[in-house]
Motif scaffolding. Structure first.
Motif, PDB file in Angstrom:
ATOM      1  N   ILE A 165       0.842  -1.200   0.000  1.00 44.14           N
ATOM      2  CA  ILE A 165       0.000   0.000   0.000  1.00 44.14           C
ATOM      3  C   ILE A 165       0.872   1.243   0.000  1.00 44.14           C
ATOM      4  CG2 ILE A 165      -1.819   1.251   1.208  1.00 44.14           C
ATOM      5  CD1 ILE A 165      -2.516  -1.347   2.685  1.00 44.14           C
ATOM      6  N   ALA A 166       0.606   2.147  -0.949  1.00 43.39           N
ATOM      7  CA  ALA A 166       1.271   3.455  -0.943  1.00 43.39           C
ATOM      8  C   ALA A 166       0.289   4.493  -0.420  1.00 43.39           C
ATOM      9  CB  ALA A 166       1.717   3.823  -2.356  1.00 43.39           C
ATOM     10  N   LEU A 167       0.729   5.259   0.561  1.00 44.81           N
ATOM     11  CA  LEU A 167      -0.101   6.332   1.107  1.00 44.81           C
ATOM     12  C   LEU A 167       0.448   7.666   0.626  1.00 44.81           C
ATOM     13  CD1 LEU A 167      -0.350   4.717   4.601  1.00 44.81           C
ATOM     14  CD2 LEU A 167      -2.360   5.490   3.333  1.00 44.81           C
ATOM     15  N   GLU A 196       2.916   5.604 -13.006  1.00 38.33           N
ATOM     16  CA  GLU A 196       3.399   4.536 -12.119  1.00 38.33           C
ATOM     17  C   GLU A 196       2.277   3.625 -11.647  1.00 38.33           C
ATOM     18  OE1 GLU A 196       6.512   4.434 -11.965  1.00 38.33           O
ATOM     19  OE2 GLU A 196       6.995   6.474 -12.638  1.00 38.33           O
ATOM     20  N   LEU A 197       1.049   3.921 -12.058  1.00 39.28           N
ATOM     21  CA  LEU A 197      -0.078   3.229 -11.417  1.00 39.28           C
ATOM     22  C   LEU A 197      -0.229   1.777 -11.847  1.00 39.28           C
ATOM     23  CD1 LEU A 197      -2.824   5.980 -11.212  1.00 39.28           C
ATOM     24  CD2 LEU A 197      -1.490   4.974  -9.356  1.00 39.28           C
ATOM     25  N   ASP A 198       0.105   1.505 -13.111  1.00 39.97           N
ATOM     26  CA  ASP A 198       0.020   0.111 -13.552  1.00 39.97           C
ATOM     27  C   ASP A 198      -1.393  -0.434 -13.277  1.00 39.97           C
ATOM     28  OD1 ASP A 198       1.338  -1.815 -14.894  1.00 39.97           O
ATOM     29  OD2 ASP A 198       2.704  -2.382 -13.305  1.00 39.97           O
ATOM     30  N   ASP A 199      -1.509  -1.507 -12.533  1.00 37.22           N
ATOM     31  CA  ASP A 199      -2.824  -2.086 -12.232  1.00 37.22           C
ATOM     32  C   ASP A 199      -3.331  -1.705 -10.847  1.00 37.22           C
ATOM     33  OD1 ASP A 199      -3.422  -3.300 -14.560  1.00 37.22           O
ATOM     34  OD2 ASP A 199      -2.713  -5.303 -13.975  1.00 37.22           O
ATOM     35  N   ALA A 200      -2.653  -0.753 -10.230  1.00 37.32           N
ATOM     36  CA  ALA A 200      -3.000  -0.420  -8.839  1.00 37.32           C
ATOM     37  C   ALA A 200      -4.435   0.086  -8.716  1.00 37.32           C
ATOM     38  CB  ALA A 200      -2.037   0.637  -8.311  1.00 37.32           C
ATOM     39  N   ILE A 201      -5.034  -0.228  -7.593  1.00 36.98           N
ATOM     40  CA  ILE A 201      -6.336   0.368  -7.243  1.00 36.98           C
ATOM     41  C   ILE A 201      -6.075   1.705  -6.568  1.00 36.98           C
ATOM     42  CG2 ILE A 201      -8.371   0.128  -5.775  1.00 36.98           C
ATOM     43  CD1 ILE A 201      -7.962  -2.947  -6.002  1.00 36.98           C
ATOM     44  N   LEU A 202      -6.767   2.735  -7.043  1.00 36.39           N
ATOM     45  CA  LEU A 202      -6.663   4.068  -6.427  1.00 36.39           C
ATOM     46  C   LEU A 202      -7.756   4.211  -5.374  1.00 36.39           C
ATOM     47  CD1 LEU A 202      -6.245   6.963  -9.036  1.00 36.39           C
ATOM     48  CD2 LEU A 202      -4.681   6.311  -7.199  1.00 36.39           C
ATOM     49  N   ALA A 217       4.218   5.279  -5.358  1.00 40.36           N
ATOM     50  CA  ALA A 217       3.133   4.604  -6.103  1.00 40.36           C
ATOM     51  C   ALA A 217       3.653   3.433  -6.928  1.00 40.36           C
ATOM     52  CB  ALA A 217       2.424   5.608  -7.008  1.00 40.36           C
ATOM     53  N   ALA A 218       4.902   3.538  -7.389  1.00 42.84           N
ATOM     54  CA  ALA A 218       5.447   2.511  -8.289  1.00 42.84           C
ATOM     55  C   ALA A 218       5.476   1.157  -7.573  1.00 42.84           C
ATOM     56  CB  ALA A 218       6.846   2.908  -8.737  1.00 42.84           C
ATOM     57  N   VAL A 233      -3.348   5.010  -2.008  1.00 38.83           N
ATOM     58  CA  VAL A 233      -4.336   5.830  -1.292  1.00 38.83           C
ATOM     59  C   VAL A 233      -4.010   7.304  -1.464  1.00 38.83           C
ATOM     60  CG1 VAL A 233      -5.425   6.298   0.937  1.00 38.83           C
ATOM     61  CG2 VAL A 233      -4.615   3.979   0.414  1.00 38.83           C
ATOM     62  N   LEU A 234      -4.985   8.069  -1.928  1.00 40.11           N
ATOM     63  CA  LEU A 234      -4.810   9.513  -2.153  1.00 40.11           C
ATOM     64  C   LEU A 234      -5.123  10.268  -0.867  1.00 40.11           C
ATOM     65  CD1 LEU A 234      -6.702   9.446  -5.541  1.00 40.11           C
ATOM     66  CD2 LEU A 234      -4.231   9.827  -5.279  1.00 40.11           C
TER      67      LEU A 234
END
Lengths: 221, 221
Positions: A3-5, A92-98, A67-68, A74-75
């Motif tokens: 998880i990226a915050l 950098e988002l690729d398949d990430a869920i925002l 994010a990478a 998480v925004l």
């Protein structure tokens, strides 16, 4: 699960970082527009957890780097920074869920007003700013950051998860349920985000007018 | 304390009539545009209470006659009938507190949307329609009528009280607290009504998307 915050140096970012680090084994990266600020805060979180006997690595870096490689981004930024934050990390988002926890509010004589952006909600704003096909989920809007960030407190509240992709909602609901005392409830498609986000100013108004109520959360029952 | 429930033949009117009759000794009058309909429903309520060993008189009559002499007049009508109902009883209001539980909603593909009238909220609409100086309070918006109307159920939920006159809010909060298991919370001035009313579509959306959740209420904690 990583998880990226983004904006993880702010109140809600801190609260989620500490709680996920305490209650789960998810990888946590704190992002900020300023790398050094992110590093300093990440160290603070590690120290806070150590003081409770929890050994945890938490990285701090610049938003795009955070994010990478993350599965969930998480925004954790104010509503007016959601669009530019998404744009800054889009590559950098690729398949990430925002995940969007922000709420647009203004203040008038009576109290706090829900004030969504023109597209209807901050969650919709995040979806509009994101690359096509990005799965965007609104969640964690109604949590009191102060209540969560103090690890002495029981969480004991619900949060609502809203977005057009049911699988993405399920994944984010699981992340929420990973925090002890927090229960995720499904609020359905993205179009339901305005009523979800509108709960936050209500909680603040109710806290203001009732003695002994602060850092207020909600339970649906 | 005498309470008139205008539109008291509908769901929320029935729920409040039964609960106040069961838990308090307030005088209850059921109002309707059709006198006979009000009488019939009032008799039904009395019969329902008798079946539980509660002897209670509940009068049923036409709205304006119901409002005459009441201390508190509840506009238990749909949002689109609030203004004409207030106008129909305006001459009888005297010093009565007007209570507005109605919410404006529409439905789209995602779910229910909060849709306030142009003046900002249904509570504000009631205030605009009422004679100058009438104290108007919004309350009971977020209650599940079905849950309350079945006297076998525990109520166990909060309701929010909003309006510009603090004394009137206190009086209505006391009426709410008179119902066992219901807790009134102060939501402040009338300007806070949109966020209060907006909780209702949220509850309906959440109930729809989470198995086993229906007739949903809320607790602030």
């Amino acid at each position: 699960m990583d998880i990226a915050l983004l904006g993880g140096t702010g109140d809600i970012g801190q609260a989620l970082a500490l709680r996920w680090a305490l209650h789960t084994d998810y990888g946590i990266v704190v992002g900020s527009r300023e790398r050094e600020r992110a590093r300093t805060k990440a160290e603070e979180y590690v120290t806070e957890l150590e003081s409770r006997g929890v050994e945890r690595e938490i990285e701090g870096t610049e938003n795009a780097e955070a994010a990478a490689g993350a599965d969930v981004v998480v925004l954790a930024v104010p509503a007016y920074h959601v669009a530019d934050t998404v744009e800054a990390v889009a590559d950098e988002l690729d398949d990430a869920i925002l995940v969007s926890p922000a709420v647009g509010m203004t203040k008038d004589d009576a109290g706090l007003r829900y004030k969504p952006p023109g597209v209807g909600s901050v969650t919709a704003l995040a979806a509009d700013a994101a690359p096509d096909g990005t799965r965007v989920v609104g969640a964690f809007h109604n949590l009191s950051a102060d209540r969560l960030a103090n690890l002495d407190n029981d969480v004991d509240q619900d949060t609502l998860v809203v977005g057009d992709d049911p699988d993405a909602r399920d994944i984010v609901a699981d992340l929420a349920d990973g925090i002890e005392g927090l229960r995720a409830l499904d609020a359905g498609p993205l179009g339901n985000a305005p009523e979800v986000e509108g709960l936050t100013p209500l909680l603040i108004n109710v806290a203001r007018h009732n003695e002994g109520m602060h850092d207020l959360g909600v339970r649906f029952e």
